[in-house]
Design an enzyme around this catalytic site. Structure first.
Site: not given
Length: 480
Positions: A290-291, A293-296, A342, A418
């Site tokens: 579940c990526a 906005p891409g920070g991880k 998904d 979170c």
């Protein structure tokens, strides 16, 4: 008396704010509550009331603020965040002032003024100025003009009787903690020794935290670059820096070149937790489920380093948010296979795009209540409903069940949210372990609590309040 069109200067220590409810974004990046040239305080207060009314109607803070005129938005953002952090108290005070709520637009303006002025020592403007300008906003607003005298009478009475009215609301837990009652009770049950600290942390301002790209420089080097700009910072974790004062990202040295990203210290734990102990010189297959906005995703690639043979697939079910993922990777100069798909339906993408080959490691940053990031996104507490917890827990369990077969024997899956609610953390993982005998829990941080430094397993150097609320559980699949 304050003139209606005057441009008031805020008092020292006025808050900053910005929109957004996403876990990966920083909601407060130095927005200035001072009205811009040509903008009066009453206009800002009208914007705050309009945004508050939208949030009460179910819109996110992001959407509510997007509807505010761009010239007003910075000041409205700053004031709105302070209003949301004191909304429980403001609503209790309004009930003391009048038993029957006025129409929604007038009530939003009245509660906004009460929230900003009930504590004179932290009010962004003198309370009498806020009252005068709130009344002016009521007079000028089409939806509030008929209630202007009512708003004036309520706020003038509040100024006269402030101490008594505040004391009369002290016993109300919603006024005391500025969270819905169900939220307070849930924390009391889930964290009986730390619930007060969590609520206090939620009402504090979160610092702006950066993640330094280790492939483009060291934390010490970037700290020196900040010091050259007279920006003080302190290190946190392996690659993090806490700014003493927030900055717009456009002012961060090398931000456009990918030298640094904005990411909370708790979120920065994901990449090292998932990749620790793995041979990054091997062609590892990694999935960020579940990526956006891409920070991880970016941190996984940064952590592995430019010489790594690791292949990352990043999934995002929403095409708009997937575009943000592409933008993040492009800014930093990284590459991953990005799929709009998904994660709970591997049959739609695993064979076609991944050849049906199991992954060595999966990161599942699951959708959740976002109850751990309330200090950055104070609208979350007023948007959530108690029933959301169970509904999201069902979605999280579905994702775990769907992705676990995609982990190779001996591989691992890092589950994180979170959230500080145990139904989305400990309870979720214990239920999963009970139904999957081929899974075992590796040493993991568990629940990290905002404003609390008692959990030393993951972030031993963090002082209280230096990270958001998070949950981490690292699961390993039994060898085949």
């Amino acid at each position: 008396m304050t003139r209606a069109g005057s441009h008031q200067q805020p008092r020292h220590g006025a808050p900053a704010g910005a929109p957004g409810i996403r876990a990966s974004s920083h909601a407060e990046l130095g927005a200035d509550p001072r009205p811009a040239v040509g903008i009066a305080l009453w206009q800002q207060l009208a914007g705050v009331a309009s945004a508050l009314q939208a949030i009460r109607a179910g819109q996110s803070g992001t959407a509510a603020l997007a509807a505010v005129d761009s010239g007003l938005r910075p000041g409205v953002q700053a004031l709105l965040f302070q209003v949301l952090r004191s909304l429980g108290r403001a609503e209790a005070l309004r009930r003391k002032l009048v038993s029957r709520a006025p129409p929604p637009a007038a009530d939003a303006l009245l509660c906004a003024a009460l929230a900003l002025s009930w504590q004179p020592e932290v009010a962004p403007y003198e309370p009498f100025t806020l009252v005068n300008q709130a009344v002016e906003a009521a007079k000028r607003g089409v939806a509030t003009r008929a209630q202007a005298s009512f708003v004036n009478a309520c706020l003038r009475r509040f100024l006269r009787e402030r101490d008594a009215l505040v004391a009369a609301t002290d016993a109300d837990p919603v006024a005391r903690w500025n969270h819905p009652l169900w939220w307070v009770k849930k924390l009391q049950k889930d964290h009986p020794t730390h619930w007060e600290q969590i609520l206090q942390g939620n009402n504090a301002h979160a610092p702006m935290i950066l993640r330094v790209n280790a492939s483009k420089g060291t934390v010490a080097q970037y700290q020196q670059a900040l010091a050259a700009m007279n920006v003080d910072s302190s290190s946190v974790g392996e690659h993090g820096l806490i700014l003493q004062q927030p900055l717009p990202v456009t002012e961060l040295p090398g931000f456009a070149q990918g030298m640094v990203s904005v990411q909370d210290a708790a979120a920065q734990l994901a990449a090292p937790l998932l990749l620790q102990g793995l041979d990054l010189t091997q062609p590892l297959r990694v999935l960020d489920a579940c990526a956006a906005p891409g920070g991880k995703t970016a941190h996984l690639l940064e952590y592995a380093g430019p010489s790594s043979a690791m292949q990352v697939t990043a999934l995002e079910v929403d095409s708009v948010r997937s575009a943000r993922l592409h933008e993040t990777l492009h800014r930093i100069g990284l590459h991953a296979q990005v799929l709009v798909a998904d994660a709970a339906r591997p049959q739609d993408w695993w064979q076609q795009h991944c050849a049906g080959v199991p992954f060595d490691a999966i990161l599942l940053d699951a959708p959740c209540t976002a109850s751990g990031i309330v200090r950055r996104h104070p609208d979350v507490r007023w948007l959530r409903r108690e029933t959301d917890i169970a509904q999201l827990a069902v979605q999280q369990a579905r994702l775990l069940r769907a992705l676990w077969p995609l982990v190779r024997p001996g591989g691992r899956l890092l589950y994180c949210t979170c959230s500080v609610f145990r139904a989305e953390g400990d309870a979720q993982v214990q239920t999963f372990l009970a139904h999957h005998t081929d899974a075992r829990l590796l040493p993991s941080p568990g629940h990290l609590l905002p404003g609390n430094d008692t959990n030393h397993r993951a972030v031993p150097d963090n002082a209280a309040g230096e990270h958001d609320g998070f949950f981490y559980a690292l699961l390993q699949k039994a060898p085949g």
